[in-house]
Scaffold this motif. Structure first.
Motif, PDB file in Angstrom:
ATOM      1  N   GLY A  55       3.381  -1.079  -1.353  1.00  0.00           N
ATOM      2  CA  GLY A  55       4.784  -1.342  -1.652  1.00  0.00           C
ATOM      3  C   GLY A  55       5.020  -2.210  -2.870  1.00  0.00           C
ATOM      4  N   LEU A  56       3.963  -2.526  -3.625  1.00  0.00           N
ATOM      5  CA  LEU A  56       4.125  -3.350  -4.823  1.00  0.00           C
ATOM      6  C   LEU A  56       4.713  -2.544  -5.979  1.00  0.00           C
ATOM      7  N   ILE A  57       4.471  -1.247  -5.966  1.00  0.00           N
ATOM      8  CA  ILE A  57       5.006  -0.333  -6.970  1.00  0.00           C
ATOM      9  C   ILE A  57       5.678   0.816  -6.240  1.00  0.00           C
ATOM     10  N   LYS A  58       6.844   1.202  -6.689  1.00  0.00           N
ATOM     11  CA  LYS A  58       7.494   2.392  -6.135  1.00  0.00           C
ATOM     12  C   LYS A  58       7.112   3.579  -7.011  1.00  0.00           C
ATOM     13  N   PRO A  59       6.599   4.652  -6.417  1.00  0.00           N
ATOM     14  CA  PRO A  59       6.122   5.766  -7.242  1.00  0.00           C
ATOM     15  C   PRO A  59       7.267   6.464  -7.966  1.00  0.00           C
ATOM     16  N   THR A  60       6.928   7.098  -9.083  1.00  0.00           N
ATOM     17  CA  THR A  60       7.907   7.892  -9.817  1.00  0.00           C
ATOM     18  C   THR A  60       8.426   9.027  -8.949  1.00  0.00           C
ATOM     19  N   ALA A  61       7.540   9.592  -8.127  1.00  0.00           N
ATOM     20  CA  ALA A  61       7.922  10.659  -7.194  1.00  0.00           C
ATOM     21  C   ALA A  61       6.949  10.628  -6.019  1.00  0.00           C
ATOM     22  N   GLY A  62       7.361  11.208  -4.907  1.00  0.00           N
ATOM     23  CA  GLY A  62       6.503  11.285  -3.734  1.00  0.00           C
ATOM     24  C   GLY A  62       6.831  10.237  -2.695  1.00  0.00           C
ATOM     25  N   GLU A  63       6.169  10.333  -1.560  1.00  0.00           N
ATOM     26  CA  GLU A  63       6.475   9.484  -0.411  1.00  0.00           C
ATOM     27  C   GLU A  63       5.209   8.956   0.237  1.00  0.00           C
ATOM     28  N   VAL A  64       5.333   7.746   0.812  1.00  0.00           N
ATOM     29  CA  VAL A  64       4.282   7.125   1.612  1.00  0.00           C
ATOM     30  C   VAL A  64       4.763   7.110   3.062  1.00  0.00           C
ATOM     31  N   TRP A  65       3.953   7.672   3.942  1.00  0.00           N
ATOM     32  CA  TRP A  65       4.271   7.691   5.373  1.00  0.00           C
ATOM     33  C   TRP A  65       3.198   6.925   6.142  1.00  0.00           C
ATOM     34  N   LEU A  66       3.626   6.101   7.077  1.00  0.00           N
ATOM     35  CA  LEU A  66       2.709   5.311   7.895  1.00  0.00           C
ATOM     36  C   LEU A  66       3.168   5.405   9.350  1.00  0.00           C
ATOM     37  N   ASP A  67       2.257   5.836  10.210  1.00  0.00           N
ATOM     38  CA  ASP A  67       2.582   6.009  11.639  1.00  0.00           C
ATOM     39  C   ASP A  67       3.816   6.882  11.839  1.00  0.00           C
ATOM     40  N   GLY A  68       3.934   7.917  11.028  1.00  0.00           N
ATOM     41  CA  GLY A  68       5.027   8.850  11.197  1.00  0.00           C
ATOM     42  C   GLY A  68       6.355   8.403  10.629  1.00  0.00           C
ATOM     43  N   LYS A  69       6.377   7.288   9.896  1.00  0.00           N
ATOM     44  CA  LYS A  69       7.615   6.786   9.302  1.00  0.00           C
ATOM     45  C   LYS A  69       7.492   6.748   7.785  1.00  0.00           C
ATOM     46  N   GLN A  70       8.577   7.063   7.118  1.00  0.00           N
ATOM     47  CA  GLN A  70       8.601   7.014   5.659  1.00  0.00           C
ATOM     48  C   GLN A  70       8.791   5.563   5.225  1.00  0.00           C
ATOM     49  N   VAL A  71       7.788   5.003   4.510  1.00  0.00           N
ATOM     50  CA  VAL A  71       7.777   3.561   4.200  1.00  0.00           C
ATOM     51  C   VAL A  71       7.632   3.301   2.704  1.00  0.00           C
ATOM     52  N   THR A  72       7.946   4.268   1.869  1.00  0.00           N
ATOM     53  CA  THR A  72       7.777   4.111   0.421  1.00  0.00           C
ATOM     54  C   THR A  72       8.474   2.849  -0.081  1.00  0.00           C
ATOM     55  N   GLY A  73       7.719   1.987  -0.763  1.00  0.00           N
ATOM     56  CA  GLY A  73       8.289   0.766  -1.330  1.00  0.00           C
ATOM     57  C   GLY A  73       8.339  -0.417  -0.385  1.00  0.00           C
ATOM     58  N   GLU A  74       7.941  -0.242   0.866  1.00  0.00           N
ATOM     59  CA  GLU A  74       7.968  -1.346   1.828  1.00  0.00           C
ATOM     60  C   GLU A  74       6.668  -2.153   1.752  1.00  0.00           C
ATOM     61  N   LYS A  75       6.819  -3.476   1.802  1.00  0.00           N
ATOM     62  CA  LYS A  75       5.663  -4.376   1.699  1.00  0.00           C
ATOM     63  C   LYS A  75       5.251  -4.892   3.083  1.00  0.00           C
ATOM     64  N   GLY A  76       4.032  -5.440   3.142  1.00  0.00           N
ATOM     65  CA  GLY A  76       3.571  -6.121   4.341  1.00  0.00           C
ATOM     66  C   GLY A  76       3.077  -5.214   5.444  1.00  0.00           C
ATOM     67  N   LEU A  77       2.786  -3.942   5.127  1.00  0.00           N
ATOM     68  CA  LEU A  77       2.410  -2.992   6.174  1.00  0.00           C
ATOM     69  C   LEU A  77       0.913  -2.676   6.187  1.00  0.00           C
ATOM     70  N   ILE A  78       0.172  -3.179   5.218  1.00  0.00           N
ATOM     71  CA  ILE A  78      -1.269  -2.922   5.161  1.00  0.00           C
ATOM     72  C   ILE A  78      -2.023  -4.239   5.013  1.00  0.00           C
ATOM     73  N   ALA A  79      -3.294  -4.223   5.431  1.00  0.00           N
ATOM     74  CA  ALA A  79      -4.216  -5.319   5.123  1.00  0.00           C
ATOM     75  C   ALA A  79      -4.975  -4.911   3.863  1.00  0.00           C
ATOM     76  N   TYR A  80      -5.058  -5.821   2.906  1.00  0.00           N
ATOM     77  CA  TYR A  80      -5.612  -5.479   1.593  1.00  0.00           C
ATOM     78  C   TYR A  80      -6.748  -6.425   1.236  1.00  0.00           C
ATOM     79  N   MET A  81      -7.841  -5.850   0.733  1.00  0.00           N
ATOM     80  CA  MET A  81      -8.962  -6.644   0.235  1.00  0.00           C
ATOM     81  C   MET A  81      -9.236  -6.232  -1.195  1.00  0.00           C
ATOM     82  N   PRO A  82      -9.042  -7.141  -2.174  1.00  0.00           N
ATOM     83  CA  PRO A  82      -9.229  -6.795  -3.585  1.00  0.00           C
ATOM     84  C   PRO A  82     -10.694  -6.777  -3.990  1.00  0.00           C
ATOM     85  N   GLN A  83     -10.937  -6.466  -5.263  1.00  0.00           N
ATOM     86  CA  GLN A  83     -12.302  -6.374  -5.770  1.00  0.00           C
ATOM     87  C   GLN A  83     -13.035  -7.707  -5.689  1.00  0.00           C
TER      88      GLN A  83
END
Length: 255
Positions: A55-83
């Motif tokens: 959710g840090l970047i909103k795509p130019t086109a397309g959708e992100v779905w999580l657990d059957g819900k459309q969550v494009t642009g929403e933050k705080g829904l994943i656990a992230y481990m950087p390089q």
């Protein structure tokens, strides 16, 4: 139902007053409890894809779905481990591990209790009150992974977490990651530049093209779990590695 589903994701960045396409048309899924890897040429937009999922970047086109819900642009829904481990040097090891839980709203005392319970399980017992500078690179990566693992979000996105480690430590961390994942079976989307790493860890692999990236091929990894390093010597493993190498060499030739 897929835990994560990306539907026709496209993205471009402005460069010198023009739009530079990075992601061409990416559709992929990560099922519940599945380990999926992304591998592709440098600059093919893999990290950008993670920023879109997070959710840090909103795509130019397309959708992100999580657990059957459309969550494009929403933050705080994943656990992230950087390089890189990205540990806070002023926080103790246990406080770094507890951070994800605290951010999610858990009390500091409860979060620290869980951190203290888990640190011995990942080989870091006795380091609870130490600070990150006393740990080796591999140990710091364990702390960063544990922080992501204890975060409440079910989907973990790992952005080439072992890329900066030496070869032996990297192998040790791969085996360690599998052993911890086998116990929890969190859904994982994993970025790597190492073909062997992707084959060793994953249930499925998406091979990406040069930018603007598309999915060149989706590969199902047939090796039984639990896995050991001996699988890397199997003829089927070597054949799959060579197949992916050919795909990536062809992409490099097309630059």
């Amino acid at each position: 139902m897929a835990k994560l589903e990306l539907k026709e994701i496209r993205h471009s960045f402005p460069v010198k007053k023009q739009l530079q396409p990075v992601l061409g048309d990416i559709s992929l899924t990560v099922g519940e409890g599945e380990f999926v890897s992304l591998i592709g040429p440098s600059g093919s937009g893999k990290s950008t894809l993670f920023h879109i999922i997070g959710g840090l970047i909103k795509p130019t086109a397309g959708e992100v779905w999580l657990d059957g819900k459309q969550v494009t642009g929403e933050k705080g829904l994943i656990a992230y481990m950087p390089q890189m481990p990205a540990l806070f040097p002023w926080r103790s090891i246990e406080a770094n591990v507890a951070l994800g839980l605290e951010v999610a709203g858990e009390s500091r005392s409860s979060a620290l209790e869980k951190a203290r319970e888990w640190l011995p399980k990942v080989g870091l017992g006795g380091y609870e009150r130490e600070y990150p500078h006393v740990l080796s690179g591999g140990m710091q990566q364990r702390v960063a992974f544990l922080r992501a693992l204890l975060s409440p979000q079910e989907l973990m996105c790992l952005d080439e977490p072992f890329g900066a480690l030496d070869a032996l430590t990297r192998l040790e961390m791969q085996a360690w990651l599998l052993s911890i994942w086998e116990q929890n079976k969190r859904s994982i989307l994993f970025i790597t530049h190492s073909i062997e790493e992707a084959l060793f860890l994953s249930d499925r692999i998406y091979v990406l093209s040069n930018k603007p990236s598309t999915v060149l091929e989706e590969l199902h990894v047939p090796f039984a779990r639990p896995r050991t390093e001996a699988v890397m010597l199997e003829p089927a493993f070597i054949d799959m590695r060579q197949h992916i190498q050919r795909l990536l060499r062809k992409e490099r030739a097309n630059v």
